[in-house]
Design an enzyme around this catalytic site. Structure first.
Site, PDB file in Angstrom:
ATOM      1  N   SER A  15      -7.610 -28.651  19.822  1.00 20.45           N
ATOM      2  CA  SER A  15      -6.842 -29.805  20.311  1.00 20.45           C
ATOM      3  C   SER A  15      -7.512 -31.118  19.916  1.00 20.45           C
ATOM      4  O   SER A  15      -8.718 -31.158  19.638  1.00 20.45           O
ATOM      5  CB  SER A  15      -6.766 -29.696  21.842  1.00 20.45           C
ATOM      6  N   ASP A  36     -13.088 -22.191  20.754  1.00 17.55           N
ATOM      7  CA  ASP A  36     -12.409 -22.858  21.874  1.00 17.55           C
ATOM      8  C   ASP A  36     -12.139 -21.806  22.950  1.00 17.55           C
ATOM      9  O   ASP A  36     -12.353 -20.605  22.730  1.00 17.55           O
ATOM     10  CB  ASP A  36     -11.097 -23.504  21.388  1.00 17.55           C
ATOM     11  N   VAL A  57     -18.129 -22.723  25.395  1.00 15.86           N
ATOM     12  CA  VAL A  57     -19.411 -23.236  24.884  1.00 15.86           C
ATOM     13  C   VAL A  57     -20.549 -23.095  25.903  1.00 15.86           C
ATOM     14  O   VAL A  57     -21.715 -23.257  25.549  1.00 15.86           O
ATOM     15  CB  VAL A  57     -19.312 -24.712  24.423  1.00 15.86           C
ATOM     16  N   TYR A 159     -18.742 -38.465  34.406  1.00 13.07           N
ATOM     17  CA  TYR A 159     -18.411 -38.490  32.979  1.00 13.07           C
ATOM     18  C   TYR A 159     -19.435 -39.339  32.213  1.00 13.07           C
ATOM     19  O   TYR A 159     -19.947 -38.933  31.163  1.00 13.07           O
ATOM     20  CB  TYR A 159     -16.998 -39.049  32.804  1.00 13.07           C
ATOM     21  N   LYS A 163     -21.999 -38.159  29.250  1.00  6.47           N
ATOM     22  CA  LYS A 163     -21.880 -38.710  27.898  1.00  6.47           C
ATOM     23  C   LYS A 163     -23.087 -39.579  27.519  1.00  6.47           C
ATOM     24  O   LYS A 163     -23.495 -39.618  26.363  1.00  6.47           O
ATOM     25  CB  LYS A 163     -20.572 -39.494  27.769  1.00  6.47           C
ATOM     26  N   PHE A 192      -8.580 -42.628  22.323  1.00 10.88           N
ATOM     27  CA  PHE A 192      -7.904 -41.893  21.250  1.00 10.88           C
ATOM     28  C   PHE A 192      -6.639 -41.206  21.753  1.00 10.88           C
ATOM     29  O   PHE A 192      -6.575 -40.741  22.887  1.00 10.88           O
ATOM     30  CB  PHE A 192      -8.859 -40.874  20.613  1.00 10.88           C
ATOM     31  N   THR A 194      -4.962 -38.411  22.108  1.00 12.83           N
ATOM     32  CA  THR A 194      -5.086 -36.951  22.135  1.00 12.83           C
ATOM     33  C   THR A 194      -4.445 -36.434  23.421  1.00 12.83           C
ATOM     34  O   THR A 194      -4.132 -37.208  24.323  1.00 12.83           O
ATOM     35  CB  THR A 194      -6.559 -36.510  22.137  1.00 12.83           C
TER      36      THR A 194
HETATM   37  N1  LIG Z   1      -9.485 -38.753  23.693  1.00  9.98           N
HETATM   38  C1  LIG Z   1     -10.277 -39.773  23.968  1.00  9.98           C
HETATM   39  O1  LIG Z   1      -9.830 -40.915  24.100  1.00  9.98           O
HETATM   40  C2  LIG Z   1     -11.760 -39.561  24.101  1.00  9.98           C
HETATM   41  C3  LIG Z   1     -12.549 -40.686  24.299  1.00  9.98           C
HETATM   42  C4  LIG Z   1     -13.927 -40.525  24.419  1.00  9.98           C
HETATM   43  C5  LIG Z   1     -14.497 -39.275  24.349  1.00  9.98           C
HETATM   44  N2  LIG Z   1     -13.688 -38.194  24.171  1.00  9.98           N
HETATM   45  C6  LIG Z   1     -14.347 -36.895  24.114  1.00  9.98           C
HETATM   46  O2  LIG Z   1     -13.939 -36.211  22.959  1.00  9.98           O
HETATM   47  C7  LIG Z   1     -13.973 -34.802  23.189  1.00  9.98           C
HETATM   48  C8  LIG Z   1     -12.632 -34.217  22.787  1.00  9.98           C
HETATM   49  O3  LIG Z   1     -11.645 -34.868  23.523  1.00  9.98           O
HETATM   50  P1  LIG Z   1     -10.082 -34.703  23.188  1.00  9.98           P
HETATM   51  O4  LIG Z   1      -9.438 -35.976  23.573  1.00  9.98           O
HETATM   52  O5  LIG Z   1      -9.908 -34.172  21.812  1.00  9.98           O
HETATM   53  O6  LIG Z   1      -9.704 -33.620  24.295  1.00  9.98           O
HETATM   54  P2  LIG Z   1      -8.690 -32.372  24.266  1.00  9.98           P
HETATM   55  O7  LIG Z   1      -8.494 -32.017  25.696  1.00  9.98           O
HETATM   56  O8  LIG Z   1      -7.507 -32.685  23.422  1.00  9.98           O
HETATM   57  O9  LIG Z   1      -9.554 -31.238  23.523  1.00  9.98           O
HETATM   58  C9  LIG Z   1     -10.700 -30.682  24.094  1.00  9.98           C
HETATM   59  C10 LIG Z   1     -10.809 -29.249  23.618  1.00  9.98           C
HETATM   60  O10 LIG Z   1     -12.035 -28.726  24.141  1.00  9.98           O
HETATM   61  C11 LIG Z   1     -11.781 -27.414  24.612  1.00  9.98           C
HETATM   62  N3  LIG Z   1     -12.758 -27.073  25.633  1.00  9.98           N
HETATM   63  C12 LIG Z   1     -12.936 -27.638  26.849  1.00  9.98           C
HETATM   64  N4  LIG Z   1     -13.926 -27.034  27.505  1.00  9.98           N
HETATM   65  C13 LIG Z   1     -14.409 -26.059  26.691  1.00  9.98           C
HETATM   66  C14 LIG Z   1     -15.425 -25.092  26.801  1.00  9.98           C
HETATM   67  N5  LIG Z   1     -16.177 -24.989  27.925  1.00  9.98           N
HETATM   68  N6  LIG Z   1     -15.651 -24.245  25.767  1.00  9.98           N
HETATM   69  C15 LIG Z   1     -14.898 -24.328  24.630  1.00  9.98           C
HETATM   70  N7  LIG Z   1     -13.913 -25.227  24.478  1.00  9.98           N
HETATM   71  C16 LIG Z   1     -13.670 -26.083  25.483  1.00  9.98           C
HETATM   72  C17 LIG Z   1     -10.351 -27.495  25.171  1.00  9.98           C
HETATM   73  O11 LIG Z   1      -9.761 -26.191  25.302  1.00  9.98           O
HETATM   74  C18 LIG Z   1      -9.666 -28.358  24.131  1.00  9.98           C
HETATM   75  O12 LIG Z   1      -9.142 -27.587  23.068  1.00  9.98           O
HETATM   76  C19 LIG Z   1     -14.321 -34.627  24.674  1.00  9.98           C
HETATM   77  O13 LIG Z   1     -15.696 -34.356  24.781  1.00  9.98           O
HETATM   78  C20 LIG Z   1     -14.010 -35.987  25.273  1.00  9.98           C
HETATM   79  O14 LIG Z   1     -14.784 -36.270  26.404  1.00  9.98           O
HETATM   80  C21 LIG Z   1     -12.348 -38.289  24.044  1.00  9.98           C
END
Ligand SMILES: NC(=O)c1ccc[n+]([C@@H]2O[C@H](COP(=O)([O-])OP(=O)(O)OC[C@H]3O[C@@H](n4cnc5c(N)ncnc54)[C@H](O)[C@@H]3O)[C@@H](O)[C@H]2O)c1
Length: 253
Positions: A15, A36, A57, A159, A163, A192, A194
């Protein structure tokens, strides 16, 4: 490091930012394995030509099995770790002066920080056994923090703690693994587009997009994927956290 023909692992690659990183790595000619959760959708990954491996993970056995499976295709050279979760929005005290639950804090730190460390240590152990590439490298990592590491908002202690720690260990990890020819860098994304943000109401997402100075929009996951590839390929980038955020500085709330 030239990624063409190399094996890469993307955690959380089913994702959002991970899926976009998977696409970017495939475009560079890498063989990509996505680790995942078993419940994650695999359609988009297989459509891209990547391979799905069910692994939490936080689970050493599942990760080891995933690394064994990826290792059949060749030595692991690149890891993009995006598996993680979003914020609890729990203030330290609620309106009635009750302290926030410790479990919620611990769960967040466990997923985002312990998960990162588990991936780092188990993947590094595999990479360290690789032959050196011509430039002397054995492999490279990209970790994922957040701008909340630096400007966390109200209710984001868990959070932000998770981070900020990912940012904090980036340089240490690069130093620890330097003698093995393994680099470690981190991306701190802003806002982002997402599924993580798709859970918000449209007007809230639009408000967030308008709060970015320039470009005045949410980041595209493809922009994250591009930077992840650059961080893996550029041999002189090491021990660094790069904000990818359209210059946003988050307001207190
Ligand atoms: N989207 C944003 O705006 C944003 C901003 C800052 C940081 N982030 C960070 O980026 C990373 C990805 O975010 P995203 O927006 O793509 O989120 P998302 O929810 O679209 O994707 C996260 C993925 O991680 C997988 N996942 C969660 N826990 C897991 C585990 N224990 N083992 C294996 N897989 C696991 C989920 O199944 C999912 O497929 C995260 O760490 C998030 O904190 C995102």
């Amino acid at each position: 490091m030239d990624l063409a023909g190399q094996v890469a692992l993307v955690t959380g690659g089913a994702s959002g930012l991970g899926l976009a990183s998977t696409a970017a790595l495939i475009n560079r000619g890498a063989t990509v394995f996505v680790a995942d959760l078993p419940t994650a959708g695999r359609g988009a990954i297989t459509d891209l030509g990547a391979h799905f491996l069910a692994a939490n993970v936080l689970d050493e056995e599942q990760l080891a099995a995933a690394l064994d499976a990826a290792g059949e295709a060749g030595p692991l050279r690149g890891v993009v770790h995006t598996a993680g979760r979003g914020g609890d929005r729990l203030r330290i005290l609620d309106r009635e002066r009750n302290p926030a639950p410790l479990d919620a804090f611990a769960d967040m730190v466990r997923t985002n920080l312990f998960g990162t460390y588990n991936v780092l240590r188990l993947c590094a152990a595999r990479m360290a056994g690789n032959d050196e590439l011509p430039e002397g490298s054995r492999g490279a990592f990209v970790l994922t923090a957040s701008v909340a590491a630096f400007d966390g908002q109200v209710g984001q202690t868990s959070y932000t703690a998770s981070k900020a720690a990912v940012h904090g260990i980036t340089l240490v990890a690069a130093r620890d693994l330097a003698s093995w020819g393994i680099r470690v860098n981190t991306i701190a994304p802003g806002l982002f587009d997402t599924p993580m943000l798709a859970r918000l109401r449209d007007d809230i997402r639009e408000g967030l997009a308008q709060s970015v100075p320039y470009p005045r929009r949410l980041g595209s996951p493809a922009e994250y994927g591009r930077l992840a590839v650059e961080l893996l390929e550029n041999d002189y980038l090491n021990g660094e956290t790069i904000r990818l955020d359209g210059s946003i500085r988050m307001a207190p709330r």
